[in-house]
Design a protein around this motif. Structure first.
Motif, PDB file in Angstrom:
ATOM      1  N   UNK A 195     -42.063  24.772 -64.313  1.00 25.93           N
ATOM      2  CA  UNK A 195     -43.904  24.899 -63.497  1.00 25.93           C
ATOM      3  C   UNK A 195     -43.831  23.294 -64.232  1.00 25.93           C
ATOM      4  N   UNK A 196     -43.320  22.330 -63.612  1.00 27.53           N
ATOM      5  CA  UNK A 196     -42.992  20.505 -64.397  1.00 27.53           C
ATOM      6  C   UNK A 196     -44.149  19.613 -63.997  1.00 27.53           C
ATOM      7  N   UNK A 197     -44.710  19.232 -65.338  1.00 22.59           N
ATOM      8  CA  UNK A 197     -45.091  18.525 -64.663  1.00 22.59           C
ATOM      9  C   UNK A 197     -45.393  16.948 -64.606  1.00 22.59           C
ATOM     10  N   UNK A 198     -45.434  15.510 -63.868  1.00 21.08           N
ATOM     11  CA  UNK A 198     -44.853  14.911 -64.164  1.00 21.08           C
ATOM     12  C   UNK A 198     -45.447  13.877 -63.979  1.00 21.08           C
ATOM     13  N   UNK A 199     -44.841  12.620 -63.939  1.00 20.23           N
ATOM     14  CA  UNK A 199     -45.841  11.315 -62.903  1.00 20.23           C
ATOM     15  C   UNK A 199     -45.741  11.150 -61.684  1.00 20.23           C
ATOM     16  N   UNK A 200     -44.609  11.994 -61.500  1.00 20.50           N
ATOM     17  CA  UNK A 200     -44.220  11.176 -60.023  1.00 20.50           C
ATOM     18  C   UNK A 200     -45.002  11.408 -58.519  1.00 20.50           C
TER      19      UNK A 200
END
Length: 563
Positions: A195-200
């Motif tokens: 469950x990735x959390x990024x800025x992309x």
């Protein structure tokens, strides 16, 4: 703000980026592709060559990551290996070195949020850099420095000694992660981040064993991408990819197809581009000291394989003649410095059976009654791992097996899924394995050596190697790599003696046995999307599996007929 990128360019085949000019249909493509490749006009369907069931792993630091670098997680800048240009600001906006190359100052972008709504700040950058220092398994560049937060948009990175070359990887290949989530991660090299959390520009959408989707980030700092959904699919192999392409079910794939000189006739609405940059090798588990077992731990065996190949035949049968010669010193010909001290400036294209057998016999190998060499009761029989469905590499190793019989070496191809192959490569569970060495963040041979040949990145068999999966260690090479890291890349005269040391040493040790410069083939749907890289505007390296370049392409695309 720029790194030294003097002379940077992608070395292309003669029919490479101008390929479409040779095709009967021209470069415009045929009609009728607007609703192909997956139906929805703003959905891009991609195939990277993956076969078998996909494994959910969106950790950009994992050696078996599926996705995430550039799309979900971002670097501070984008560095284009395809052409000479200044770094493109991403999460960073400016950077500068002090005079002696011991302190790097970085200015960060304001107003950026993680996809869970938290603010991105300098604390996240410091956390990421510190995480690398504290976790050797993800620290492929041997980064060791002190990062200081000056204020929410400024950090400094202080080195004990000049470290000019670290800037490229720090700025362009280090994926910034959220401290508020990753501080709870026990092992950043193995956590799969489902469950990735990024800025992309993209977020993870739906995941299935045979496909997954990325969806556009509506709050992305640079504006929501026009391509709303990216669907990546797994197929049984390259031929299945070509079949899906024929049916208009894929919009972008990077893998070989038959009849490369007739792409636009065979696949109406599509065009192709070819680049010779990735170096195809037979990687060996080379170090007996680190636990490698088998005849391939003998450098004489690796040398014999090198001289026993008929690369002209391999090129024609596996790469349709579009691959190119590489250098056994692992600089790219016509682009990089190639040492005059090399025995071979470039790989021989014809086999030298006499030289191959001479090398073996001088090392104590004796020809057995069955025509295969043996030594101390050990038969010179080797397995080579290859991914099922990778038809070009399968053809390469099966053809090579026939060729090497002539020099008394028994080679057995061993096909497996990408997941099994990737895991075996990382853990050193192989004798030989076919793969390609990826270029670094800039077009400089230093990165090949710092990544794949540095003892810093070598770990014992059983532990997961992040990048030096050949487990090569040589003190002279390590010392030369360290010296190169301290020299301003503009000082070419000071760098050349260290390149000489590295290139001549690895030619003799040969932990990665050179095959050819791969012909990286991308085919994309020009009827459905506009904004693809072109010969005149190669704003990113044209391969779906090259990160973060593929993300740059995603963001540049527009549905055909849109704004």
């Amino acid at each position: 703000m720029s790194l030294d990128v003097k002379g940077r360019r992608v070395r292309t085949a003669a029919v490479g980026f101008a390929l479409c000019g040779l095709l009967a249909a021209g470069c415009g493509g045929s009609s009728g592709g607007g609703d192909g490749g997956g139906g929805e006009a703003d959905t891009l369907v991609t195939f990277s060559g993956a076969s078998g069931d996909l494994q959910a792993n969106f950790n950009p630091y994992s050696p078996t990551k599926l996705e995430g670098a550039g799309t979900i997680y971002e670097s501070l800048f984008f560095l284009n290996i395809s052409r000479q240009e200044d770094p493109v600001p991403v999460l960073g906006t400016e950077y500068s070195w002090n005079e002696d190359g011991t302190e790097l100052s970085i200015t960060l972008r304001e107003g950026v949020k993680w996809t869970d709504g938290e603010d991105f700040t300098a604390d996240d950058v410091k956390f990421t850099f510190d995480m690398m220092v504290e976790n050797p398994a993800i620290n492929s560049i041997g980064f060791d420095a002190e990062t200081t937060v000056v204020d929410p948009t400024h950090v400094t990175v202080a080195f004990d000694e000049p470290n000019f070359m670290d800037a490229a990887n720090l700025l362009g290949r280090t994926w910034i992660v959220p401290e508020h989530i990753w501080s709870k991660v026990e092992d950043p090299s193995t956590d799969t981040m489902t469950e990735p959390v990024g800025t992309g520009p993209y977020m993870l959408g739906e995941f299935k064993a045979q496909s997954f989707t990325l969806t556009a980030n509506p709050d992305y700092w640079d504006g929501e991408p026009a391509v709303q959904t990216i669907r990546t699919i797994a197929l049984s192999g390259n031929q299945a990819g070509a079949d899906a392409l024929s049916a208009g079910q894929i919009d972008w794939m990077t893998s070989p197809v038959p009849n490369l000189d007739k792409v636009e006739e065979t696949y109406p609405g599509y065009t192709a581009t070819i680049a010779n940059t990735f170096q195809v090798v037979l990687g060996s588990c080379s170090s007996a000291e680190l636990g490698c077992e088998g005849p391939q731990t003998d450098p004489a065996v690796r040398q014999a394989i090198y001289y026993g190949m008929n690369r002209d035949q391999l090129n024609q049968l596996a790469f349709q003649g579009f691959a190119a010669q590489m250098s056994p010193g692992f600089g790219i010909p016509d682009r990089d410095y190639i040492s005059g001290g090399l025995e071979n400036q470039t790989t021989p294209m014809e086999p030298d059976v006499d030289r191959a057998t001479q090398v073996l016999e001088e090392a104590g190998w004796e020809l057995g009654d069955d025509g295969i060499y043996e030594k101390d009761g050990e038969r010179l029989e080797l397995s080579v791992r290859v991914v099922s469905g990778w038809t070009d590499y399968i053809t390469t190793v099966t053809t090579m097996a026939e060729q090497l019989k002539e020099v008394g070496i028994a080679l057995t191809p061993q096909q497996s899924s990408w997941n099994e192959w990737s895991d075996a490569r990382g853990r050193g569970d192989y004798q030989l394995i076919i793969d390609s060495l990826s270029p670094g963040p800039t077009a400089d041979p230093y990165w090949q050596y710092a990544n794949f040949f540095s003892g810093t990145n070598a770990v014992p068999v059983g532990e997961t190697a992040n990048i030096n999966w050949g487990r090569y260690v040589n003190e002279d090479v390590d010392a030369a790599i360290d010296e190169l890291g301290r020299i301003n890349p503009e000082d070419t005269a000071a760098r050349e003696p260290h390149f000489d040391t590295i290139q001549t040493t690895v030619e003799q040790d040969m932990p990665y046995i050179p095959v050819l410069l791969n012909c990286t083939v991308s085919i994309w749907n020009v009827d459905k999307f506009t904004g693809w890289p072109t010969e005149d505007d190669m704003y990113a390296f044209p391969a779906i599996w090259q990160s973060p370049d593929s993300s740059q392409v995603f963001q540049n695309l527009q549905p055909a007929g849109g704004e």
